[in-house]
Design an enzyme around this catalytic site. Structure first.
Site, mmCIF file in Angstrom:
data_model
loop_
_atom_site.group_PDB
_atom_site.id
_atom_site.type_symbol
_atom_site.label_atom_id
_atom_site.label_comp_id
_atom_site.label_asym_id
_atom_site.label_seq_id
_atom_site.Cartn_x
_atom_site.Cartn_y
_atom_site.Cartn_z
ATOM 1 N N HIS A 170 0.889 -0.977 0.044
ATOM 2 C CA HIS A 170 -0.047 -0.229 0.329
ATOM 3 C C HIS A 170 1.149 1.634 0.136
ATOM 4 O O HIS A 170 1.992 1.773 0.782
ATOM 5 C CB HIS A 170 -0.894 0.032 1.396
ATOM 6 C CG HIS A 170 -1.825 1.059 1.607
ATOM 7 N ND1 HIS A 170 -2.874 0.540 0.973
ATOM 8 C CD2 HIS A 170 -2.017 1.751 1.850
ATOM 9 C CE1 HIS A 170 -3.322 2.112 0.631
ATOM 10 N NE2 HIS A 170 -2.752 2.525 2.249
ATOM 11 N N ASP A 224 1.064 5.622 0.205
ATOM 12 C CA ASP A 224 0.220 6.727 0.630
ATOM 13 C C ASP A 224 0.922 7.536 -0.241
ATOM 14 O O ASP A 224 2.039 8.518 -0.062
ATOM 15 C CB ASP A 224 0.086 6.880 2.264
ATOM 16 C CG ASP A 224 -0.710 5.864 2.536
ATOM 17 O OD1 ASP A 224 -1.695 5.935 2.572
ATOM 18 O OD2 ASP A 224 0.085 5.177 2.978
ATOM 19 N N HIS A 239 -3.263 4.631 -2.702
ATOM 20 C CA HIS A 239 -4.257 5.560 -2.357
ATOM 21 C C HIS A 239 -3.948 7.156 -2.338
ATOM 22 O O HIS A 239 -2.478 7.777 -1.614
ATOM 23 C CB HIS A 239 -4.317 5.158 -0.950
ATOM 24 C CG HIS A 239 -4.778 5.872 0.181
ATOM 25 N ND1 HIS A 239 -4.524 6.176 1.435
ATOM 26 C CD2 HIS A 239 -6.261 6.680 0.016
ATOM 27 C CE1 HIS A 239 -5.671 6.576 2.004
ATOM 28 N NE2 HIS A 239 -6.361 7.527 1.264
ATOM 29 N N MET A 266 -11.996 5.034 5.259
ATOM 30 C CA MET A 266 -10.931 5.534 6.041
ATOM 31 C C MET A 266 -11.113 4.825 7.743
ATOM 32 O O MET A 266 -12.804 5.956 7.895
ATOM 33 C CB MET A 266 -10.397 7.223 5.774
ATOM 34 C CG MET A 266 -9.357 7.064 5.118
ATOM 35 S SD MET A 266 -7.943 5.655 4.390
ATOM 36 C CE MET A 266 -7.382 6.806 5.577
HETATM 37 C C1 DX5 Z 1 -3.086 7.436 6.761
HETATM 38 C C2 DX5 Z 1 -2.743 6.290 5.662
HETATM 39 C C3 DX5 Z 1 -2.385 5.384 5.813
HETATM 40 C C4 DX5 Z 1 -1.366 5.096 6.543
HETATM 41 C C5 DX5 Z 1 -1.558 3.982 8.313
HETATM 42 O O1 DX5 Z 1 -3.239 8.973 5.641
HETATM 43 O O2 DX5 Z 1 -4.287 7.067 4.390
HETATM 44 O O3 DX5 Z 1 -2.580 3.879 5.140
HETATM 45 O O4 DX5 Z 1 -0.242 4.800 6.449
HETATM 46 O O5 DX5 Z 1 -0.795 3.870 8.903
HETATM 47 P P1 DX5 Z 1 -2.120 3.392 10.483
HETATM 48 O O6 DX5 Z 1 -1.503 2.268 9.848
HETATM 49 O O7 DX5 Z 1 -0.180 3.213 11.351
HETATM 50 O O8 DX5 Z 1 -2.541 4.066 10.658
HETATM 51 ZN ZN ZN Z 2 -3.474 4.757 2.857
#
Ligand code: DX5
Ligand code: ZN
Length: 216
Positions: free
Chosen positions: A33, A35, A66, A137
């Site tokens: 994934h 970001d 994402h 989310m």
């Molecule tokens: C937040 C991102 C996530 C983030 C999740 O904006 O979309 O993908 O990396 O991280 P954790 O699992 O630590 O909440």
């Molecule tokens: Zn994400």
């Protein structure tokens, strides 16, 4: 329960990105994934095309991207050329969501819509059939390691009911504050793709943690 696990690279050690990706390659993660943040839609900036290009060279898992950016439709060909398989765009920034979804599909990628914590799943009523995946989310997008929003279980349950009622096989991905325990509860609520950043990359043994997530 069969599901897909997608570690979020945002929590990795960026000084040693190659090692982190090779660790993911060697694990039982299903996707990686990524970001992507623009400092406009979310109050943070992450990585851009040169870094994604390097990641693609090393990564053997499908890339699940994402996008936390405004005007995501501008960059669809670039993400396709970088080998992205699942491209997620935020509902909150797409005035012409249907068009954007078909641009992603026509480019040869799977199309996914992301909902912020305040956006109800019911806004997807007239587009659900067109989607390969919905990303819920469970934190406000922008940072790793934030506090999980408990109400997210109910959103996943409501979305699962909508998908099942129509006999669709749309994937439900959840992202934000997911660890071993919450992951299990999310799967029970109806999710089938779990994203986890901090829980995996900050674990003493990330490979072992992922193994536990996949088997427990
Ligand atoms: C937040 C991102 C996530 C983030 C999740 O904006 O979309 O993908 O990396 O991280 P954790 O699992 O630590 O909440
Ligand atoms: Zn994400």
């Amino acid at each position: 329960m069969s599901f897909l696990l997608a570690p979020s690279l945002l929590s990795a050690d960026f000084l040693h990105l190659e090692n982190e990706i090779k660790m993911v390659n060697a694990s039982n993660a299903d996707w990686l994934h990524l970001d992507i943040m623009d400092g406009v839609f979310v109050p943070n900036i992450s990585i851009g095309f040169p870094v994604i290009k390097s990641i693609y060279k090393v990564c053997t898992k499908p890339l699940d991207v994402h996008l936390m950016i405004v005007d995501p439709q501008k960059f669809i060909p670039e993400f396709r050329d970088l080998g992205v398989q699942y491209l997620s765009v935020h509902y909150e920034v797409c005035a012409h969501l249907h068009r954007t979804i078909y641009q992603i599909k026509d480019a040869g990628m799977k199309a996914s819509v992301v909902l912020n914590p305040h956006t109800p799943v019911e806004v997807l009523t007239d587009i659900l059939e067109d989607l390969d995946m919905v990303l819920i989310m469970s934190v406000d997008p922008g940072f790793g390691g934030q506090k999980f929003i408990e109400r997210s279980y109910d959103k996943v349950r409501r979305l699962r009911a909508m998908i099942d009622k129509r006999g669709l096989n749309t994937l439900i991905e959840v992202d934000g504050g997911i660890n071993l325990e919450r992951g299990k509860l999310m799967l029970e609520a109806g999710a089938n793709v779990l994203v986890a950043g901090n829980a995996i990359f900050k674990a003493d043994d990330p490979i072992q943690y992922m193994k536990q997530m996949k088997t427990e």
